[in-house]
Design an enzyme around this catalytic site. Structure first.
Site, short mmCIF file in Angstrom:
data_model
loop_
_atom_site.label_atom_id
_atom_site.label_comp_id
_atom_site.label_asym_id
_atom_site.label_seq_id
_atom_site.Cartn_x
_atom_site.Cartn_y
_atom_site.Cartn_z
N TYR A 46 30.68 57.70 37.19
CA TYR A 46 30.82 59.16 38.04
C TYR A 46 32.04 58.93 38.93
CZ TYR A 46 29.23 62.87 41.15
OH TYR A 46 29.18 63.98 41.72
N GLY B 37 30.14 51.17 39.93
CA GLY B 37 31.50 50.65 40.05
C GLY B 37 32.22 50.28 38.57
N ASN C 254 19.30 59.79 50.30
CA ASN C 254 19.28 60.94 50.96
C ASN C 254 18.21 61.85 51.10
OD1 ASN C 254 22.27 60.28 51.08
ND2 ASN C 254 22.76 60.89 48.93
N ALA D 7 23.84 61.22 36.83
CA ALA D 7 23.44 62.53 37.36
C ALA D 7 24.04 62.64 38.65
CB ALA D 7 21.97 62.23 37.68
N SER E 63 17.35 57.64 45.57
CA SER E 63 18.20 58.32 46.27
C SER E 63 18.17 58.00 47.97
CB SER E 63 18.33 59.76 46.18
OG SER E 63 19.37 60.55 47.36
N LYS F 168 15.13 55.10 37.84
CA LYS F 168 16.65 54.76 38.28
C LYS F 168 16.20 53.88 39.95
CE LYS F 168 21.20 56.57 39.21
NZ LYS F 168 21.78 57.83 39.13
#
EC number: 1.3.5.2
Length: 351
Positions: free
Chosen positions: A312, A291, A183, A67, A181, A214
């Site tokens: 990603y 990673g 953020n 995502a 997250s 997640k």
């Protein structure tokens, strides 16, 4: 060779400007089945050894796109043509939000890593659903990553997750609750066993589709295991480990805000996944992300217990042939060790 030239141009731009240019092209490509088929013929890869049935869904291969790349579910058809076995759209929130101030996306080129402080910028669930439906149905499973709006107080977080899930019930093959997250202010505080239990009990009453949590890579091991146990006990079907890290020591020149992803996260993500798998392999579907940039790392995560993988940052640094390269080499590694399929290799190190 071609991507190296394109990459040189894109990397001369601000990271978010470059991403927006790529997204614009991908949205255009998504509207053309012919062009998507052309991309698939060039960069797709199919091999029955990589197929698997998980939670009632058919995955042509275990490699997914995490995502954050397609926040509004507007370019899924083009993205799947690059060889992904599944995609995860979002993060979608109940209401549209602009995210944090720019600049908020940065490259750490020496470490082949990214740092983002995006803040769940998206058009909101209603428009996300509309974008998703435009090109449905899709050839691979699609997950929908769900987050909390920034302005919602913690006391109303459960209601906010319920609202965004409710709007997305008729799209996607599975849902991921993003509590990790770094953020959105205080979002990670919701990573506690009480809230997670409430969240998945609520979601189980609303849908029969698979539900995932997640988690962050910065949790203490005992806390992580407690939270995951609570989620599974309340009905979570799977765990995605991990999101970005706030450990700024992993890169030479970190920015003040944002989570790190890419090669700098490899060791940290692998270590927390190892602890997760030791405790919950065969008790839940485990998805490893963080990673992964080549077949060797992908294979190690699979043998550690990952049924599925996500990438990603490596897609940004390595370009459109990445999936094909990883999948071809993964088949070679499976054959070298005598596995007839990827299914046989899952959790091999734990047996």
């Amino acid at each position: 060779m071609l991507y190296s030239l394109v990459k040189k141009y894109l990397f001369s731009l601000d990271a978010e400007d470059a991403h927006e240019k790529v997204c614009k092209i991908l949205r255009m490509l998504s509207s053309s089945p012919f062009l998507c088929n052309l991309i698939d013929s060039q960069w797709g890869y199919q091999n029955p050894k990589l197929e698997n049935e998980i939670l009632g869904l058919h995955f042509p291969n275990p490699l997914g796109l995490a995502a954050g790349f397609d926040k509004n579910a507007s370019m899924l058809r083009a993205l799947m043509a690059f060889g992904f076995g599944y995609l995860e759209a979002g993060t979608l929130t109940n209401e549209a939000q602009v995210g944090n101030e720019r600049p908020r996306l940065f490259r750490h080129i020496e470490e082949e890593s990214l740092q983002n402080a995006m803040g769940f910028n998206n058009y909101g669930a209603i428009l996300g659903v509309r974008s998703f439906k435009r090109f449905a149905p899709y050839k691979t499973p699609i997950g929908i990553n769900l987050g909390k709006n920034k302005h919602i107080e913690q006391a109303h977080a459960l209601e906010d997750y319920k609202a965004v899930l409710s709007k997305c019930l008729n799209i996607g093959d599975y849902y991921t609750f993003n509590l990790s997250s770094p953020n959105t202010p205080n979002l990670r505080d919701l990573q506690n066993k009480a809230f997670v239990h409430e969240l998945f009990c609520m979601a189980k009453e609303m849908t029969h589709k698979p539900l995932f949590l997640k988690i962050a890579p910065d949790l203490e091991t005992d806390d992580m295991l407690e939270i995951v146990n609570s989620a599974i006990g309340a009905g979570a079907h799977g765990i995605i480990a991990t999101n970005t890290t706030i450990d700024k020591s992993l890169v030479f020149a970190p920015k003040e805000m944002g989570g790190l992803s890419g090669k700098c996260l490899t060791k940290k993500s692998r270590e927390i996944f190892k602890e997760l798998a030791k405790a919950f392999f065969n008790k839940s579907v485990l998805v490893s992300v963080g990673g992964i940039s080549d077949a060797k790392e992908a294979y190690e995560r699979i043998k550690m217990g990952a049924s599925l993988l996500q990438i990603y940052s490596a897609f940004i640094y390595n370009g459109p042939n990445l999936c094909q390269n990883i999948l071809k080499d993964l088949v070679k590694l499976l054959q070298k060790d005598g596995f007839l399929s990827v299914k046989e290799a899952i959790g091999a190190d734990l047996r």
